[in-house]
Design a protein around this motif. Structure first.
Motif, PDB file in Angstrom:
ATOM      1  N   UNK A  71      51.693  57.808  76.770  1.00  0.00           N
ATOM      2  CA  UNK A  71      52.442  58.821  76.951  1.00  0.00           C
ATOM      3  C   UNK A  71      51.619  59.659  77.961  1.00  0.00           C
ATOM      4  N   UNK A  72      50.270  59.945  78.084  1.00  0.00           N
ATOM      5  CA  UNK A  72      49.527  60.658  79.034  1.00  0.00           C
ATOM      6  C   UNK A  72      49.807  59.891  80.501  1.00  0.00           C
ATOM      7  N   UNK A  73      49.896  58.680  80.435  1.00  0.00           N
ATOM      8  CA  UNK A  73      50.399  58.111  82.099  1.00  0.00           C
ATOM      9  C   UNK A  73      51.658  58.426  82.439  1.00  0.00           C
ATOM     10  N   UNK A  74      52.551  58.595  81.357  1.00  0.00           N
ATOM     11  CA  UNK A  74      53.908  58.960  81.744  1.00  0.00           C
ATOM     12  C   UNK A  74      53.836  60.534  82.301  1.00  0.00           C
ATOM     13  N   UNK A  75      53.326  61.231  81.505  1.00  0.00           N
ATOM     14  CA  UNK A  75      52.954  62.635  81.842  1.00  0.00           C
ATOM     15  C   UNK A  75      52.438  62.872  83.063  1.00  0.00           C
ATOM     16  N   UNK A  76      51.609  62.159  83.480  1.00  0.00           N
ATOM     17  CA  UNK A  76      50.958  62.139  84.792  1.00  0.00           C
ATOM     18  C   UNK A  76      51.906  61.655  86.129  1.00  0.00           C
ATOM     19  N   UNK A  77      52.933  61.245  85.611  1.00  0.00           N
ATOM     20  CA  UNK A  77      54.104  60.542  86.460  1.00  0.00           C
ATOM     21  C   UNK A  77      54.057  59.072  86.748  1.00  0.00           C
ATOM     22  N   UNK A  78      53.217  58.353  85.820  1.00  0.00           N
ATOM     23  CA  UNK A  78      53.122  56.891  86.225  1.00  0.00           C
ATOM     24  C   UNK A  78      54.725  56.207  86.129  1.00  0.00           C
ATOM     25  N   UNK A  79      54.922  55.339  87.084  1.00  0.00           N
ATOM     26  CA  UNK A  79      56.140  54.817  87.170  1.00  0.00           C
ATOM     27  C   UNK A  79      55.897  53.234  87.152  1.00  0.00           C
ATOM     28  N   UNK A  80      54.511  52.677  87.206  1.00  0.00           N
ATOM     29  CA  UNK A  80      54.408  51.365  87.083  1.00  0.00           C
ATOM     30  C   UNK A  80      52.843  51.115  86.882  1.00  0.00           C
ATOM     31  N   UNK A  81      52.612  50.300  85.924  1.00  0.00           N
ATOM     32  CA  UNK A  81      51.403  49.926  85.297  1.00  0.00           C
ATOM     33  C   UNK A  81      51.236  48.309  85.174  1.00  0.00           C
TER      34      UNK A  81
END
Length: 152
Positions: A71-81
């Protein structure tokens, strides 16, 4: 012996291909299967980074902690991991070390700037219980990399 090594290498590679696919799917919280992702970890584990060493048990809170992290990655704007390179070293008949080169793509929420953060993690995998399970990992300073890209 060669067949055993090839089998361990193939199973470790398949584990991380699946881990990558499931991690990348977590940008879509509605369709993420966090329980399956958590299942790749052993019952007890240790992690190390420049911030220190931590260890724990895969208990009832483990999946929730993973869910919060993604969720933190998404909040930072993560689009691909996603893992882009996997190298496997078979250590013996029950263990392997995996070098996984990850890429984290993002679109920064504040200004819409896009970028990629690349990093290498080392993982240690046990086959002692039949199926491969991650029991340890070593990571670079991920928090600092996020700050360097204006994400934290």
């Amino acid at each position: 012996m060669a067949a055993m090594i090839e089998g361990i290498e193939a199973k470790a590679r398949a584990l991380f291909e699946d881990y990558s696919r499931r991690s990348n799917a977590l940008h879509d919280a509605e369709h993420a299967d966090i329980d399956a992702l958590a299942d790749v970890f052993a019952g007890h584990f240790v992690g190390a980074s420049p911030l220190g060493v931590m260890g724990g048990a895969k208990d009832d809170t483990f999946a929730a902690v993973m869910r919060q992290g993604f969720g933190n990655y998404r909040a930072m704007g993560g689009t691909r991991f996603e893992i882009v390179t996997i190298e496997v070293d078979v250590l013996d008949g029950f263990h392997a070390m995996v070098r996984a080169d990850w890429e984290f793509d993002y679109v920064r929420p504040g200004d819409g700037a896009a970028g990629t953060i690349a990093f290498r993690n080392l993982y240690f995998v046990s086959f002692a219980e039949g199926e491969p399970r991650i029991f340890a990992w070593i990571t670079p300073d991920e928090a600092q990399a996020m700050k360097d890209h204006g994400l934290a």
